[in-house]
Enzyme design. Sequence first.
Site, PDB file in Angstrom:
ATOM      1  N   ALA A 129     -75.514  42.012  59.910  1.00  0.00           N
ATOM      2  CA  ALA A 129     -74.880  41.216  60.970  1.00  0.00           C
ATOM      3  C   ALA A 129     -75.435  41.537  62.354  1.00  0.00           C
ATOM      4  CB  ALA A 129     -73.372  41.445  60.965  1.00  0.00           C
ATOM      5  N   ASN A 130     -76.595  42.193  62.387  1.00  0.00           N
ATOM      6  CA  ASN A 130     -77.184  42.535  63.685  1.00  0.00           C
ATOM      7  C   ASN A 130     -78.019  41.397  64.259  1.00  0.00           C
ATOM      8  OD1 ASN A 130     -78.933  43.117  61.415  1.00  0.00           O
ATOM      9  ND2 ASN A 130     -80.393  43.904  62.908  1.00  0.00           N
ATOM     10  N   GLY A 132     -79.409  36.859  63.502  1.00  0.00           N
ATOM     11  CA  GLY A 132     -79.420  35.663  62.675  1.00  0.00           C
ATOM     12  C   GLY A 132     -78.044  35.174  62.293  1.00  0.00           C
ATOM     13  N   ILE A 133     -77.921  34.671  61.046  1.00  0.00           N
ATOM     14  CA  ILE A 133     -76.670  34.114  60.562  1.00  0.00           C
ATOM     15  C   ILE A 133     -75.586  35.172  60.531  1.00  0.00           C
ATOM     16  CG2 ILE A 133     -75.553  32.964  58.610  1.00  0.00           C
ATOM     17  CD1 ILE A 133     -78.268  31.838  57.867  1.00  0.00           C
ATOM     18  N   GLY A 134     -75.951  36.381  60.127  1.00  0.00           N
ATOM     19  CA  GLY A 134     -74.967  37.454  60.066  1.00  0.00           C
ATOM     20  C   GLY A 134     -74.362  37.759  61.410  1.00  0.00           C
ATOM     21  N   TYR A 253     -89.278  37.035  47.604  1.00  0.00           N
ATOM     22  CA  TYR A 253     -88.043  36.535  48.203  1.00  0.00           C
ATOM     23  C   TYR A 253     -87.301  35.614  47.229  1.00  0.00           C
ATOM     24  CZ  TYR A 253     -84.954  34.105  51.475  1.00  0.00           C
ATOM     25  OH  TYR A 253     -83.855  33.563  52.112  1.00  0.00           O
TER      26      TYR A 253
END
Length: 375
Positions: A129-130, A132-134, A253
């Site tokens: 969560a540091n 982007g989406i997080g 990925y």
Amino acid sequence: MTALKYAGMDDTDSEDELPPGWEERSTKDGWVYYANHEEMKTQWEHPKTGKKKRCAGALPYGWEQETDDKGQIFYSDHINKRTTYFDPRQAFTIEDMQVKPKRYDGNTTALEVLHDCDLSDKVVVITGANSGIGESQNSITPAASPFVLMTYSQGSVIALSKPLHILVCNAAVCTQPWNLTEDGLETTFQICHLGHFYLVELLQDVLRHSAPARVVVVSSESHRFTDLVDSCGKVELKLLSPPQKEYWSMLAYNRAKLCNILFSNELHRRMSPHGVTCNALHPGNMMYTSIHRSWWLMTLLFTFARPFTKSMQQGAATTVYCAVAPELEGIGGMYFNNCFRCLPSPQAQDPTAAASLWELSERLIQERSTPTQVL
């Protein structure tokens, strides 16, 4: 004042009182439905108010839920020695004021999903969560108690000695050059899958004791473009952590994202009897996050695609939907895209492959086990 009529039915003394010929019943999981004996039909909405209801809590002491020879649920009161088709919990039902469920799509934002959602008493853990989406997920849950976890190595994974209601397995990398972690495994595989597997293994007792609890696993549509199993249906480690000469970053990925769905399905199978559910999801295509920062060409492609892809708020919507949507309470083992359930690839639905991945992941963890830090 003229009395209000509903579909030609006679009015009754109370708004919630059923018209003649109607009966209130409930399903095994507590949802109330209404039977019209004259027209021989059933519906979820109250025939006068249009409200939906669900029974709250466990059955009163001395009551037991049973099924008759026609498959209809009835209730036995062992104290008073009587039976009834009326759910005794209906005195404590929860009303759903909306006749139709909310509809979301690819343009829905996380804040729209969270509207009227109370997380004030919830503990939420979000990995990665540091940025982007997080980061967007973390910023929209200020009412909850959030924790941010990184899962780059097994030594960095922590366990929590406190309740945990929602766990979002979001951390991921993409287009990474070949590299091994300190545990001797390929980086993309460990960050995207094995770190989350280990985290859940550490938190499984906490999740059970916090039930009902949810685990949400962020996957990708790219899971459709690869496979993981041999001719016997077993997941091969050499495909997940290949030598450098056989490594291709995008394929790594894709395989890691397939692992996410298999892991989610098997986790739900194992944990749902304990009140812990799990769903996987696709957040959106080619969103401009830091996930592509390791390869200049991919960064260029993401830059060109940026005007046509979701925003971070839109990208976080499906994750938040899986985490908080009331209609998903107690439901899992599914895959979502644009806040809507869809079928993943055939291999992602394979229970044999899911069990094989779980067994492999357990073995890899046991071979590299290290002491954990408890907060």
